[in-house]
Design a protein around this motif. Structure first.
Motif, mmCIF file in Angstrom:
data_model
loop_
_atom_site.group_PDB
_atom_site.id
_atom_site.type_symbol
_atom_site.label_atom_id
_atom_site.label_comp_id
_atom_site.label_asym_id
_atom_site.label_seq_id
_atom_site.Cartn_x
_atom_site.Cartn_y
_atom_site.Cartn_z
ATOM 1 N N GLN A 23 0.852 -1.178 0.000
ATOM 2 C CA GLN A 23 0.000 0.000 0.000
ATOM 3 C C GLN A 23 0.894 1.235 0.000
ATOM 4 O OE1 GLN A 23 -2.298 0.210 3.602
ATOM 5 N NE2 GLN A 23 -0.529 0.006 4.940
ATOM 6 N N PRO A 24 0.346 2.414 -0.307
ATOM 7 C CA PRO A 24 1.172 3.616 -0.274
ATOM 8 C C PRO A 24 1.757 3.830 1.120
ATOM 9 C CG PRO A 24 -0.935 4.056 -1.333
ATOM 10 C CD PRO A 24 -1.032 2.705 -0.726
ATOM 11 N N SER A 25 2.920 4.436 1.186
ATOM 12 C CA SER A 25 3.514 4.737 2.474
ATOM 13 C C SER A 25 2.833 5.959 3.078
ATOM 14 C CB SER A 25 5.022 4.961 2.321
ATOM 15 O OG SER A 25 5.287 5.843 1.260
ATOM 16 N N LEU A 26 3.257 6.334 4.267
ATOM 17 C CA LEU A 26 2.501 7.300 5.062
ATOM 18 C C LEU A 26 2.370 8.655 4.374
ATOM 19 C CD1 LEU A 26 1.098 7.516 7.796
ATOM 20 C CD2 LEU A 26 3.245 8.327 8.763
ATOM 21 N N PHE A 27 3.453 9.133 3.745
ATOM 22 C CA PHE A 27 3.467 10.483 3.201
ATOM 23 C C PHE A 27 3.494 10.517 1.676
ATOM 24 C CE2 PHE A 27 5.749 10.597 7.316
ATOM 25 C CZ PHE A 27 4.861 11.382 8.025
ATOM 26 N N SER A 28 3.382 9.373 1.028
ATOM 27 C CA SER A 28 3.500 9.361 -0.429
ATOM 28 C C SER A 28 2.379 10.179 -1.055
ATOM 29 C CB SER A 28 3.478 7.927 -0.961
ATOM 30 O OG SER A 28 2.278 7.278 -0.621
ATOM 31 N N PRO A 29 2.695 10.979 -2.093
ATOM 32 C CA PRO A 29 1.663 11.803 -2.733
ATOM 33 C C PRO A 29 0.582 10.938 -3.356
ATOM 34 C CG PRO A 29 3.710 11.847 -3.994
ATOM 35 C CD PRO A 29 4.018 11.138 -2.722
ATOM 36 N N LEU A 30 -0.546 11.556 -3.631
ATOM 37 C CA LEU A 30 -1.662 10.830 -4.213
ATOM 38 C C LEU A 30 -1.257 10.187 -5.535
ATOM 39 C CD1 LEU A 30 -4.585 13.376 -3.643
ATOM 40 C CD2 LEU A 30 -3.917 11.450 -2.191
ATOM 41 N N SER A 31 -1.705 8.969 -5.740
ATOM 42 C CA SER A 31 -1.454 8.284 -7.006
ATOM 43 C C SER A 31 -2.533 8.667 -8.010
ATOM 44 C CB SER A 31 -1.455 6.771 -6.784
ATOM 45 O OG SER A 31 -2.761 6.331 -6.426
ATOM 46 N N GLU A 32 -2.311 8.300 -9.260
ATOM 47 C CA GLU A 32 -3.328 8.553 -10.286
ATOM 48 C C GLU A 32 -4.640 7.865 -9.938
ATOM 49 O OE1 GLU A 32 -2.706 8.797 -14.566
ATOM 50 O OE2 GLU A 32 -0.626 8.215 -14.211
ATOM 51 N N ASP A 33 -4.562 6.626 -9.461
ATOM 52 C CA ASP A 33 -5.777 5.905 -9.105
ATOM 53 C C ASP A 33 -6.514 6.603 -7.971
ATOM 54 O OD1 ASP A 33 -5.347 4.014 -11.040
ATOM 55 O OD2 ASP A 33 -4.418 2.549 -9.690
ATOM 56 N N GLU A 34 -5.774 7.079 -6.978
ATOM 57 C CA GLU A 34 -6.418 7.755 -5.853
ATOM 58 C C GLU A 34 -7.072 9.064 -6.303
ATOM 59 O OE1 GLU A 34 -3.843 6.350 -1.947
ATOM 60 O OE2 GLU A 34 -3.004 7.889 -3.270
ATOM 61 N N ILE A 35 -6.377 9.817 -7.144
ATOM 62 C CA ILE A 35 -6.950 11.071 -7.637
ATOM 63 C C ILE A 35 -8.217 10.808 -8.420
ATOM 64 C CG2 ILE A 35 -6.577 13.006 -9.219
ATOM 65 C CD1 ILE A 35 -3.625 12.952 -8.412
ATOM 66 N N ASN A 36 -8.164 9.837 -9.321
ATOM 67 C CA ASN A 36 -9.344 9.562 -10.141
ATOM 68 C C ASN A 36 -10.496 9.011 -9.309
ATOM 69 O OD1 ASN A 36 -8.235 10.484 -12.568
ATOM 70 N ND2 ASN A 36 -7.255 8.515 -12.974
ATOM 71 N N SER A 37 -10.178 8.280 -8.224
ATOM 72 C CA SER A 37 -11.251 7.801 -7.351
ATOM 73 C C SER A 37 -11.916 8.968 -6.628
ATOM 74 C CB SER A 37 -10.713 6.786 -6.342
ATOM 75 O OG SER A 37 -9.883 7.403 -5.366
ATOM 76 N N VAL A 38 -11.137 9.997 -6.261
ATOM 77 C CA VAL A 38 -11.709 11.186 -5.635
ATOM 78 C C VAL A 38 -12.574 11.947 -6.640
ATOM 79 C CG1 VAL A 38 -11.150 13.446 -4.650
ATOM 80 C CG2 VAL A 38 -9.894 11.416 -3.904
ATOM 81 N N VAL A 39 -12.086 12.082 -7.870
ATOM 82 C CA VAL A 39 -12.862 12.753 -8.907
ATOM 83 C C VAL A 39 -14.194 12.044 -9.108
ATOM 84 C CG1 VAL A 39 -12.943 13.342 -11.363
ATOM 85 C CG2 VAL A 39 -10.823 13.667 -10.071
ATOM 86 N N LEU A 52 14.392 8.270 4.583
ATOM 87 C CA LEU A 52 13.496 9.422 4.445
ATOM 88 C C LEU A 52 12.398 9.059 3.465
ATOM 89 C CD1 LEU A 52 14.428 10.980 1.463
ATOM 90 C CD2 LEU A 52 16.493 11.013 2.852
ATOM 91 N N GLU A 53 11.397 9.923 3.402
ATOM 92 C CA GLU A 53 10.314 9.729 2.449
ATOM 93 C C GLU A 53 10.027 11.042 1.738
ATOM 94 O OE1 GLU A 53 5.679 8.153 2.149
ATOM 95 O OE2 GLU A 53 6.827 7.894 4.004
ATOM 96 N N LEU A 54 10.001 11.003 0.414
ATOM 97 C CA LEU A 54 9.729 12.213 -0.351
ATOM 98 C C LEU A 54 8.248 12.306 -0.676
ATOM 99 C CD1 LEU A 54 9.350 11.590 -3.711
ATOM 100 C CD2 LEU A 54 11.706 10.871 -3.358
ATOM 101 N N SER A 55 7.776 13.553 -0.769
ATOM 102 C CA SER A 55 6.371 13.789 -1.024
ATOM 103 C C SER A 55 6.205 15.098 -1.771
ATOM 104 C CB SER A 55 5.576 13.810 0.291
ATOM 105 O OG SER A 55 4.187 13.848 0.053
ATOM 106 N N VAL A 56 4.968 15.433 -2.107
ATOM 107 C CA VAL A 56 4.659 16.648 -2.857
ATOM 108 C C VAL A 56 3.271 17.124 -2.461
ATOM 109 C CG1 VAL A 56 4.009 17.485 -5.152
ATOM 110 C CG2 VAL A 56 6.143 16.276 -4.870
ATOM 111 N N ASN A 57 3.122 18.435 -2.299
ATOM 112 C CA ASN A 57 1.805 19.043 -2.153
ATOM 113 C C ASN A 57 1.530 19.869 -3.396
ATOM 114 O OD1 ASN A 57 0.091 21.581 -1.362
ATOM 115 N ND2 ASN A 57 -0.383 20.048 0.202
ATOM 116 N N ASN A 58 0.330 19.741 -3.957
ATOM 117 C CA ASN A 58 0.055 20.339 -5.258
ATOM 118 C C ASN A 58 0.187 21.858 -5.239
ATOM 119 O OD1 ASN A 58 -0.524 20.193 -7.954
ATOM 120 N ND2 ASN A 58 -2.687 19.755 -7.719
ATOM 121 N N TYR A 59 -0.258 22.515 -4.177
ATOM 122 C CA TYR A 59 -0.141 23.964 -4.095
ATOM 123 C C TYR A 59 1.245 24.396 -3.616
ATOM 124 C CZ TYR A 59 -4.758 25.945 -5.100
ATOM 125 O OH TYR A 59 -5.893 26.385 -5.732
ATOM 126 N N HIS A 60 1.811 23.670 -2.668
ATOM 127 C CA HIS A 60 2.973 24.176 -1.941
ATOM 128 C C HIS A 60 4.304 23.568 -2.374
ATOM 129 C CE1 HIS A 60 0.361 26.290 0.923
ATOM 130 N NE2 HIS A 60 -0.445 25.264 0.747
#
Length: 796
Positions: free
Chosen positions: A80-96, A366-374
């Motif tokens: 499964q995704p790790s704790l801080f991993s950015p949203l995946s394409e599948d997760e984004i499309n499920s939210v949409v 470490l774990e890398l991540s991304v926020n869409n706005y920031h």
């Protein structure tokens, strides 16, 4: 068994000559000799041919660009995704899909996107720090993953903007709740669909000026006959207590259009959704105005009351060759410039491993991540198993320009690249953004226009060679260690500027965070008879002339980082160490509160350290005298009794010069400080809310000043907010393209260890007679080299 069609030629190539018996009937000696001669000639010719081919291949290898086949990085799989991993394409499309099913958004394509309920952006909603650390440190449950979704509710009776929490992701049953409602619809974030509507209206209004524009500048706005210059429209938000305003500029088209601005400026009001109420007003032409609308300006032009400013005939075509990214052929190529430069390689493949977005390298995890706005973020940074930083993330990127002329700085130009959504990646250019051997990671992002996810090659990871020793020493044995570091790099393209963000991890426990700005300038208009400028016209009080009609306006790039330091545990203290000078008695009294006379001291004055704990939340400016910023854990000591901690070294050496009541400093208070220290709060996620506040500078929803409310921070979970200024005075070397310099900060261990942590790594040891004692990586050393004999005192 696979059956393949075989051609006659394929059959011949695969035919084995030893499968049949060849019989030669010898008739005489002469034909036999002839056959031998032919065979010898053929063999010689083949040998010559092969020799030529090999030599040619070797020569080609030296001169042509052939990619090196690098071993693949070691990857691990996650269930499964790790704790801080950015949203995946599948997760984004499920939210949409969820938003459409629950009518949070609309999929009715008969309604224009601008007027439709739609998602503008979305990112991972971080779990509370308590929940995250319970999972990471104590074997607690994995916190559910949720998305923070920014939704434009344009179809409501009273339109509004809202933030939703939607999740848990990857579950069959998701729910939602509202996190924030922006009832003042005119302070909603910028959207691409609105920008399209603004430009369409602006073009319709400003094309009324085409007779004026054609005569003065040799071009028009809007559609025209083929071959005629069409000026671009640039839109920039304006702050206002009422309504939703933006400024309009006209740019000469081209790859570097932001560097050529016409002396035409206007304001557009575009509040609400009824475009019939939008209007362009307060139009200026060459400092004349404001004209209420285009008709008023064109009437002044036709009546002859308007002072004209004209480009020379064919001006746009004349400057076009210098406004591109290509090598300028009028300059001779430097000697040997076509030869390939040196490059680092990984001779045995990467020394780091990747498991999803989790990275391990030489004791670092470490774990890398991304926020869409920031933008980019690194979480849960550990060295040799112990946490140093919980979060190191970019929070905002703000620019403030100064000028009196059209373009950058006129009127008040304060920009935040947050409004462009800083994780809207462009694909990494391998070999330019990152070395050819780097590992490239895909990052999922969101398309407002398509209302769907897509991926970009947005991040690269590589180990780099600093090309100087981490440490060295020469004596009876010459010894040292190579300085290598792991680099996680995020390249961005935001408008006219490009940025590269580097998070660097070193073998000795240092962490470097650097931002580099490059790209093309955003200039202001220049003309020779400007009455606000003194007799030296090549430079103004706002910058140097960089092109025919362009001034490189002074501005800054303010990078705001959130650095949640956890020195092993959450209970830390911020301490300033002052580097002082004074009498010996003062130095003694500073620690003992006693006055003592010490004999044998040669000099009256001495340098000494003064320790000052920060008791309450505070914003700190760089002092003219040396000060070390440290974060210590007063409950943990190393072998020698010192508090374990870190120190923060800033690349900056100056403070903000604007007064604190300036609107920019009120809206973006991180400009006032070089570092600020607050107590951790889960709801203090980002340094500001500029995606809403760029139009309401006077009334920010939240920012750093709201966090600084005198809470106690001794032995608490503290957050440091780093402000990194890059003050830019553009010069001619910045045109047509700016070359960047990294700015940032370095976090170093401070008594975190009992000794240097690097002695668990191989090192070089070479005896003075040239004998190699240790050569950890089989580097070619000169066996005859010896230590140079120097006549010098032996201090040992």
């Amino acid at each position: 068994m696979d059956t393949k069609m075989v051609s006659k030629s394929d059959f011949k190539r695969g035919y084995r000559e030893d499968s049949i018996e060849l019989k030669f009937e010898e008739k005489s000696c002469s034909p036999t000799v002839w056959r031998y001669a032919v065979v010898i000639v053929i063999c010689v010719a083949a040998g010559v041919g092969i020799g030529y081919y090999v030599a040619r291949a070797l020569q080609t290898d030296r001169t042509e660009h052939s990619p090196y086949k690098h071993p693949q990085v070691l990857h691990g799989n996650l269930s499964q995704p790790s704790l801080f991993s950015p949203l995946s394409e599948d997760e984004i499309n499920s939210v949409v899909d969820y938003c459409r099913r629950t009518n949070i958004t609309s999929s009715d394509r008969s309604v224009p996107l601008f007027n439709r309920n739609k998602i503008v952006s979305l990112s991972l909603l971080l779990p509370s720090k308590d929940a995250a650390l319970s999972y990471l440190d104590s074997g607690g449950p994995f916190p559910a993953r949720f998305a923070r979704v920014y939704v434009d509710r344009a179809q409501e009776n009273s339109p509004y903007f809202a933030e939703y929490q939607i999740g848990p992701l990857r579950k069959t049953r998701m729910t939602h709740k509202v996190l924030r409602v922006i009832a003042d619809y005119d302070r909603r974030p910028r959207t691409s669909s609105e920008a399209f509507q603004i430009e369409a209206l602006a073009e319709k209004e400003l094309e009324k000026l085409n007779d004026l524009l054609q005569e003065c500048f040799g071009g028009i706005v809007g559609k025209g006959r083929r071959g005629i210059t069409r000026f671009r429209i640039s839109v920039s938000a304006l702050s206002s207590e009422h309504g939703r305003l933006s400024s309009l500029f006209l740019l000469i088209p081209g790859k570097l259009s932001s560097s050529d601005i016409l002396p035409v400026f206007a304001t557009i009001s575009h509040g609400g959704l009824d475009k019939s109420k939008w209007k362009v007003f307060d139009i200026y032409f060459f400092r004349q105005g404001p004209f209420a609308n285009a008709e008023k300006l064109i009437a002044a032009y036709k009546s002859g009351t308007l002072e004209l400013f004209k480009f020379p005939k064919g001006y746009v075509d004349q400057i076009r060759p210098s406004r591109n990214y290509e090598r300028h052929t009028n300059q001779p190529l430097r000697k040997h410039a076509s030869k390939r430069p040196p490059k680092t390689v990984e001779p045995e493949g990467p020394r780091y491993t990747l498991t999803g977005n989790l990275v391990d390298w030489m004791g670092w995890s470490l774990e890398l991540s991304v926020n869409n706005y920031h933008g980019p973020a690194i979480f849960n940074i550990r060295y040799k198993g112990e946490r140093i930083i919980y979060e190191n993330s970019l929070s905002d990127l703000t620019l403030l320009y100064s000028s009196l002329n059209t373009g950058a700085g006129m009127p008040l130009t304060i920009l935040s690249d947050e409004i462009f959504r800083m994780a809207a990646f462009a694909n990494v250019i391998q070999g330019l953004d990152c070395p050819e051997y780097a590992t490239i990671l895909n990052i999922a992002t969101f398309s407002e226009r398509q209302q769907a996810a897509f991926s970009r090659q947005g991040v690269c990871i590589f180990e780099a060679d600093v090309q100087r020793p981490l440490w060295r020493h020469s004596g009876k044995v010459r010894s040292g260690m190579n300085n290598n570091y792991l680099n996680i790099r995020f390249p961005f393209s935001l408008g006219n500027y490009d940025y590269v963000f580097d998070f660097q991890f070193y073998l000795d426990g240092k962490i470097g965070t650097y931002a580099t700005a490059s790209g093309c300038l955003y200039t202001a208009f220049w003309f020779n008879d400007d009455e606000t400028v003194g007799p030296e016209k090549s430079r103004t009080q706002f910058g140097f002339r960089v092109a025919e009609h362009s001034v490189g306006s002074i501005h800054d790039h303010l990078f705001a980082f959130k650095v949640d330091v956890d020195v092993v545990s959450r209970n830390n203290t911020f301490e300033k160490i002052h580097w002082r000078g004074g009498e010996v008695s003062e130095a003694i009294k500073s620690q003992t509160n006693r006055t003592l006379n010490i004999s044998g001291i040669q000099f009256k004055n001495i340098r000494y350290l003064g320790y000052e704990k920060l008791k309450k939340e505070n914003g700190i400016k760089i002092d003219s005298k040396p000060i070390l910023w440290t974060v210590i854990n007063e409950k943990l000591r190393n072998k020698w009794g010192n508090f374990r901690g870190i120190k923060i070294e800033h690349t900056q050496e100056y403070q903000e010069v604007l007064p604190n009541d300036h609107p920019a400093l009120s809206a973006v208070p991180q400009m006032k400080y070089n570092i600020a220290v607050t107590k951790h709060r889960d709801n203090e996620e980002f340094v500001d809310s500029f995606q809403y506040d760029d139009r309401r500078l006077h009334d920010p929803i939240h920012n750093l000043d709201h966090f600084l409310n005198d809470e106690g921070i001794e032995n608490e979970d503290i957050v440091t907010w780093m402000s990194v200024h890059f003050l830019h005075l553009p010069s001619n070397e910045d045109f047509p393209m700016t070359t960047g310099a990294p700015k940032g900060f370095l976090i170093k261990p401070l008594n975190f260890f009992d000794e240097t942590p690097t002695f668990d790594m191989p090192q070089f040891d070479v005896y003075s007679n040239g004998t190699i004692l240790n050569n950890p990586y089989s580097v070619n050393l000169n066996p005859y080299s010896s230590a140079e004999e120097i006549d010098r005192p032996d201090y040992v």
